[in-house]
Every structure is written in C-alpha cells, then in structure tokens.
Design a protein around this motif. Structure first.
Motif, PDB file in Angstrom:
ATOM      1  N   TRP A   1       0.986  -6.015   0.317  1.00 44.65           N
ATOM      2  CA  TRP A   1       2.363  -6.162   0.780  1.00 44.65           C
ATOM      3  C   TRP A   1       3.281  -6.569  -0.359  1.00 44.65           C
ATOM      4  CZ3 TRP A   1       4.381  -3.993   4.717  1.00 44.65           C
ATOM      5  CH2 TRP A   1       5.636  -4.389   5.194  1.00 44.65           C
ATOM      6  N   LYS A   2       3.109  -7.790  -0.894  1.00 43.05           N
ATOM      7  CA  LYS A   2       3.914  -8.179  -2.048  1.00 43.05           C
ATOM      8  C   LYS A   2       3.186  -9.164  -2.954  1.00 43.05           C
ATOM      9  CE  LYS A   2       6.741 -12.007  -0.172  1.00 43.05           C
ATOM     10  NZ  LYS A   2       8.107 -12.418   0.173  1.00 43.05           N
ATOM     11  N   ASP A   3       1.923  -9.443  -2.633  1.00 46.31           N
ATOM     12  CA  ASP A   3       1.178 -10.390  -3.454  1.00 46.31           C
ATOM     13  C   ASP A   3       0.653  -9.739  -4.730  1.00 46.31           C
ATOM     14  OD1 ASP A   3       0.001 -13.075  -3.756  1.00 46.31           O
ATOM     15  OD2 ASP A   3      -1.908 -12.016  -3.577  1.00 46.31           O
ATOM     16  N   GLY A   4       0.293  -8.469  -4.657  1.00 47.45           N
ATOM     17  CA  GLY A   4      -0.123  -7.742  -5.842  1.00 47.45           C
ATOM     18  C   GLY A   4      -1.534  -8.001  -6.311  1.00 47.45           C
ATOM     19  N   ARG A   5      -2.329  -8.753  -5.531  1.00 49.16           N
ATOM     20  CA  ARG A   5      -3.697  -9.029  -5.975  1.00 49.16           C
ATOM     21  C   ARG A   5      -4.658  -7.927  -5.567  1.00 49.16           C
ATOM     22  NH1 ARG A   5      -7.233 -14.055  -3.726  1.00 49.16           N
ATOM     23  NH2 ARG A   5      -7.339 -12.648  -1.943  1.00 49.16           N
ATOM     24  N   GLU A   6      -4.514  -7.469  -4.346  1.00 49.88           N
ATOM     25  CA  GLU A   6      -5.461  -6.508  -3.808  1.00 49.88           C
ATOM     26  C   GLU A   6      -4.811  -5.778  -2.640  1.00 49.88           C
ATOM     27  OE1 GLU A   6      -8.687  -8.663  -1.838  1.00 49.88           O
ATOM     28  OE2 GLU A   6      -7.260 -10.272  -1.476  1.00 49.88           O
ATOM     29  N   GLY A   7      -5.439  -4.708  -2.205  1.00 49.65           N
ATOM     30  CA  GLY A   7      -4.992  -4.073  -0.983  1.00 49.65           C
ATOM     31  C   GLY A   7      -4.664  -2.601  -1.136  1.00 49.65           C
ATOM     32  N   VAL A   8      -4.661  -1.930   0.004  1.00 49.02           N
ATOM     33  CA  VAL A   8      -4.289  -0.521   0.076  1.00 49.02           C
ATOM     34  C   VAL A   8      -2.776  -0.426  -0.079  1.00 49.02           C
ATOM     35  CG1 VAL A   8      -4.397   1.571   1.479  1.00 49.02           C
ATOM     36  CG2 VAL A   8      -6.208  -0.165   1.684  1.00 49.02           C
ATOM     37  N   LEU A   9      -2.326   0.502  -0.911  1.00 51.40           N
ATOM     38  CA  LEU A   9      -0.888   0.723  -1.049  1.00 51.40           C
ATOM     39  C   LEU A   9      -0.335   1.257   0.271  1.00 51.40           C
ATOM     40  CD1 LEU A   9      -0.864   2.297  -4.623  1.00 51.40           C
ATOM     41  CD2 LEU A   9      -0.547  -0.101  -3.959  1.00 51.40           C
ATOM     42  N   THR A  10       0.855   0.820   0.625  1.00 48.67           N
ATOM     43  CA  THR A  10       1.388   1.123   1.964  1.00 48.67           C
ATOM     44  C   THR A  10       1.412   2.620   2.257  1.00 48.67           C
ATOM     45  OG1 THR A  10       3.621   0.969   1.013  1.00 48.67           O
ATOM     46  CG2 THR A  10       2.772  -0.977   2.142  1.00 48.67           C
ATOM     47  N   TYR A  11       1.713   3.451   1.253  1.00 49.22           N
ATOM     48  CA  TYR A  11       1.798   4.893   1.508  1.00 49.22           C
ATOM     49  C   TYR A  11       0.431   5.558   1.642  1.00 49.22           C
ATOM     50  CZ  TYR A  11       1.412   4.854  -3.639  1.00 49.22           C
ATOM     51  OH  TYR A  11       1.022   4.619  -4.940  1.00 49.22           O
ATOM     52  N   ASP A  12      -0.655   4.811   1.383  1.00 51.11           N
ATOM     53  CA  ASP A  12      -2.009   5.356   1.545  1.00 51.11           C
ATOM     54  C   ASP A  12      -2.674   4.917   2.846  1.00 51.11           C
ATOM     55  OD1 ASP A  12      -2.249   6.903  -0.737  1.00 51.11           O
ATOM     56  OD2 ASP A  12      -2.950   5.232  -1.974  1.00 51.11           O
ATOM     57  N   VAL A  13      -2.043   4.013   3.589  1.00 52.14           N
ATOM     58  CA  VAL A  13      -2.703   3.410   4.747  1.00 52.14           C
ATOM     59  C   VAL A  13      -3.067   4.455   5.797  1.00 52.14           C
ATOM     60  CG1 VAL A  13      -2.382   1.838   6.704  1.00 52.14           C
ATOM     61  CG2 VAL A  13      -1.719   1.122   4.397  1.00 52.14           C
ATOM     62  N   VAL A  14      -2.164   5.368   6.109  1.00 51.88           N
ATOM     63  CA  VAL A  14      -2.446   6.393   7.123  1.00 51.88           C
ATOM     64  C   VAL A  14      -3.650   7.236   6.713  1.00 51.88           C
ATOM     65  CG1 VAL A  14      -1.588   8.487   8.236  1.00 51.88           C
ATOM     66  CG2 VAL A  14      -0.111   6.476   8.061  1.00 51.88           C
ATOM     67  N   LYS A  15      -3.693   7.654   5.445  1.00 53.11           N
ATOM     68  CA  LYS A  15      -4.820   8.463   4.954  1.00 53.11           C
ATOM     69  C   LYS A  15      -6.137   7.700   5.117  1.00 53.11           C
ATOM     70  CE  LYS A  15      -5.651   8.684   0.553  1.00 53.11           C
ATOM     71  NZ  LYS A  15      -5.530   8.983  -0.910  1.00 53.11           N
ATOM     72  N   TYR A  16      -6.134   6.423   4.760  1.00 58.62           N
ATOM     73  CA  TYR A  16      -7.336   5.603   4.920  1.00 58.62           C
ATOM     74  C   TYR A  16      -7.771   5.556   6.379  1.00 58.62           C
ATOM     75  CZ  TYR A  16      -7.823   3.427   0.253  1.00 58.62           C
ATOM     76  OH  TYR A  16      -8.061   3.173  -1.069  1.00 58.62           O
ATOM     77  N   ILE A  17      -6.834   5.281   7.244  1.00 60.78           N
ATOM     78  CA  ILE A  17      -7.178   5.109   8.660  1.00 60.78           C
ATOM     79  C   ILE A  17      -7.708   6.405   9.257  1.00 60.78           C
ATOM     80  CG2 ILE A  17      -6.223   4.660  10.956  1.00 60.78           C
ATOM     81  CD1 ILE A  17      -4.372   2.598   9.657  1.00 60.78           C
ATOM     82  N   GLU A  18      -7.083   7.529   8.937  1.00 59.38           N
ATOM     83  CA  GLU A  18      -7.545   8.818   9.469  1.00 59.38           C
ATOM     84  C   GLU A  18      -8.983   9.095   9.045  1.00 59.38           C
ATOM     85  OE1 GLU A  18      -3.285  11.235   9.766  1.00 59.38           O
ATOM     86  OE2 GLU A  18      -4.550  11.445   7.984  1.00 59.38           O
ATOM     87  N   THR A  19      -9.319   8.731   7.804  1.00 65.59           N
ATOM     88  CA  THR A  19     -10.702   8.909   7.342  1.00 65.59           C
ATOM     89  C   THR A  19     -11.652   7.962   8.068  1.00 65.59           C
ATOM     90  OG1 THR A  19      -9.926   9.599   5.159  1.00 65.59           O
ATOM     91  CG2 THR A  19     -12.220   8.870   5.336  1.00 65.59           C
ATOM     92  N   ILE A  20     -11.263   6.720   8.206  1.00 67.72           N
ATOM     93  CA  ILE A  20     -12.121   5.714   8.832  1.00 67.72           C
ATOM     94  C   ILE A  20     -12.418   6.067  10.281  1.00 67.72           C
ATOM     95  CG2 ILE A  20     -12.239   3.293   9.572  1.00 67.72           C
ATOM     96  CD1 ILE A  20     -10.559   2.643   7.039  1.00 67.72           C
TER      97      ILE A  20
END
Length: 359
Positions: free
Chosen positions: A123-142
């Motif tokens: 979100w805004k911490d910058g340590r880790e995480g899926v980039l917001t524009y990739d979230v849909v792609k990740y979820i569709e695969t999962i």
C-alpha cells in the motif's frame, strides 16, 4: 543476574482491553507473538481469554506451540525449502509472490492439505507486497489452484517507512477492496487492515470492510506506535528488563570535569539493544554500554547499593532482542490485583482509547 521480568497478568489485561475494544468494532484481534519469541507461558495466558488464532513470522516459534489448541498465520515469506513444513504447521500464510503460491499449491496437493492464503498488498509501506495493479492477476490465478484457498488481502504500515495510516488510507483501502471484489466476483473473508499503528484510527472511525488487525507492539508495550506515547488503560511495564548493580564508584566527566556517581549493571549490547532501553526510575540515566556492562549515572544518590535491581523499559527492538536471547533468564510473575480486574472486567471501562502523554 540480569533477567526479563514478564508480568503475565498485565499482558493478559492488555489483551483483554484490546480484545474488548476490537470486538465492539466487529474486528478480529490477532495477537502477533513474534516479538516475544512465541513464549509458551504468554500464549497460554492469551488462550485463557478465548483467543484461538495468532500470527508470527518465524516457523520455529509456531512449531513450539503446535500442542496448543490454536491456529496460526505466518506473516513472513517462507524459504522454498521450508514450504512443506509451513503447510503442515500453519493454517494461513501471507504471500506476495505468485510463483511461490503456485509451488505452495503443488506441495499442498502432494500432502493432500488445503492451505489458506492472504495476499499482502503493497500500500505505502514499501517493504513487501503485491503491487496494486497486479492484484487482480494474482487472484485470478489463485482461484484456479486446486489446493490453495484465497481468504483475503492484507495491508501494512510503519514496518519499513514511518508513514502512519490516515483516514484517507481507510477510505481508499475500502474502495480498492470493493473494486477488486466487483471485478473478480469474489468476496474477501478477511481484510487485514494492518498492525498496531491502525489502532488510533480504529477508535474514531468506521473501518468498513477491514475486519482484522494484527496487534503485537501495543499488546506487549502498551503504547501507540504512531507516537510511542503510552495508551491509557494499558500497562507499559508488562515486560521489563531487570539488571543488578555490580559496582558503584565516583567518576569524573572528562568534558565537564564534574564528578558523578556511576553504577555498573550486568547487561550489555550482547544481551539487548542498549540504545533502546531506558531506566524506569526517572532520576537516573544511562551513560553508555559495553558488551557486558551498562554504565549508569546515579545522579549522586547514595541510597543505591551493590546488589540492588534496576528496571528498564524496552523499545520494540530491545524487547525482541531480549526475548530471543537464550542467555537472559525469563522470570514470570502474576499480580492478584490485576487478575481481579480481569475477572471483573467492565466493558465500558475500556470503550475509549486515549493517549496519556503524562505517564
């Protein structure tokens, strides 16, 4: 001998306060036990409150608790070589890499285990995480994986960057989650809104879809992590460092040429983060540390004696270092007065969350 003094009653009381506050907001309270090294006695006191789910970042902490009647979320990405153990020992993992999730599915299928996954969104911490524009792609695969169940998304604040969550974050997180749910036609069971830094906003705002918070530092230190100020109704001394005076000698300040009375106690930077501890007694101060000793200015008070104990408050860094140190004895205490307050707990007593800057 220096030790970590752990007041189990005060920890349980802090947990009861937080549990009551979050229950009233319909938010799941998930204690994060990584800073206490998954301590068995502390976890047992939390289980006595009816808490059945915990979060930790280290598999070794979780594995020592497998006989307890509770479940676990692992917070930190696990090495590929440890994924099979992670699936066996935890029910939920927070994930950020699609290839890792695909490998998790392969291993879970081989073990015939359904593993639950929460996606960490950067979100805004910058340590880790899926980039917001990739979230849909990740979820569709999962959603097409046979042995992985997506149960939600999570967000993080103040783990890497110092930016605390604000009301706009709550609004935008809700907007983001709603948009994702509409696009994929899948409702998130868990929207984990962050860590202890989200608590101040929780008290005065409707968090909407956010229905879980991962709380560690405020639970064990009793502070608002956005300001490091004490939280009223919580104990700040539930876990303290206690060291013994080994020597008292008059010394001379080489810069001011003023004399002072110095004590040496049996703690050093091998034992803890000495730059992030402070004496609970406000009439003395730390001068410096070596590997095995801490030097203290007694402010020319002659009532201190060899063998006296001095207690120190711990920052999050010092707390974690101390709890993982196998050479520091852990001393567990209970307090009957605090236990009585827990047993006769009055919910309106802790229905507000205040920062007390005078403590």
């Amino acid at each position: 001998m220096a030790n970590i003094k752990i007041n189990l009653s005060k920890i349980q009381y802090n947990a009861k306060v937080l549990q009551t506050i979050l229950d009233a907001k319909h938010i799941q309270f998930t204690p994060v036990i990584k800073s206490i090294a998954g301590d068995l006695q502390i976890v047992q006191k939390l289980i006595e409150l009816g808490i059945t789910h915990f979060a930790d970042s280290r598999l070794e902490n979780i594995r020592q608790l497998t006989n307890f009647d509770c479940s676990f979320t692992i917070l930190r990405s696990t090495q590929l070589s440890q994924l099979d153990n992670m699936i066996k020992d935890t029910q939920i993992s927070i994930q950020t890499e699609l290839n890792t999730i695909i490998e998790l599915n392969r291993i879970a299928q081989h073990l015939n285990i359904k593993h639950q996954v929460i996606l960490m969104v950067d979100w805004k911490d910058g340590r880790e995480g899926v980039l917001t524009y990739d979230v849909v792609k990740y979820i569709e695969t999962i959603l097409n994986l046979s042995h992985i169940q997506l149960v939600g998304v999570s967000f993080n604040f103040m783990c890497f960057k110092s930016s605390s969550p604000i009301e706009d974050d709550v609004f935008m997180i809700n907007k983001f989650v709603s948009a994702i749910e509409r696009e994929i036609g899948y409702r998130m069971k868990i929207v984990s809104g962050g860590n202890s830094s989200m608590l101040p906003l929780t008290m005065y705002n409707d968090l909407g879809k956010i229905n879980e918070l991962r709380i560690g530092e405020t639970l064990f230190r009793g502070v608002d992590t956005t300001t490091d100020k004490p939280v009223s109704h919580l104990y700040q001394d539930a876990i303290v460092l206690e060291a013994e005076i080994l020597e008292i000698k008059p010394r001379m300040n080489s810069h001011t040429k003023q004399s002072y009375l110095q004590a040496i106690v049996d703690i050093g930077y091998i034992d803890t983060d000495t730059t992030h501890i402070s004496p609970i007694a406000n009439d003395i101060q730390i001068i410096g540390a070596s590997s095995d000793h801490l030097m203290i200015d007694l402010n020319n008070q002659d009532h201190y004696q060899i063998g006296n104990k001095i207690q120190f408050q711990l920052s999050y860094e010092a707390l974690s270092r101390s709890m993982y140190n196998k050479n520091l004895e852990k001393v567990y205490v209970t307090d009957t007065k605090v236990e009585t307050m827990i047993h006769s707990f009055n919910e309106p007593f802790c229905s507000t969350y205040h920062i007390n800057s005078n403590i």
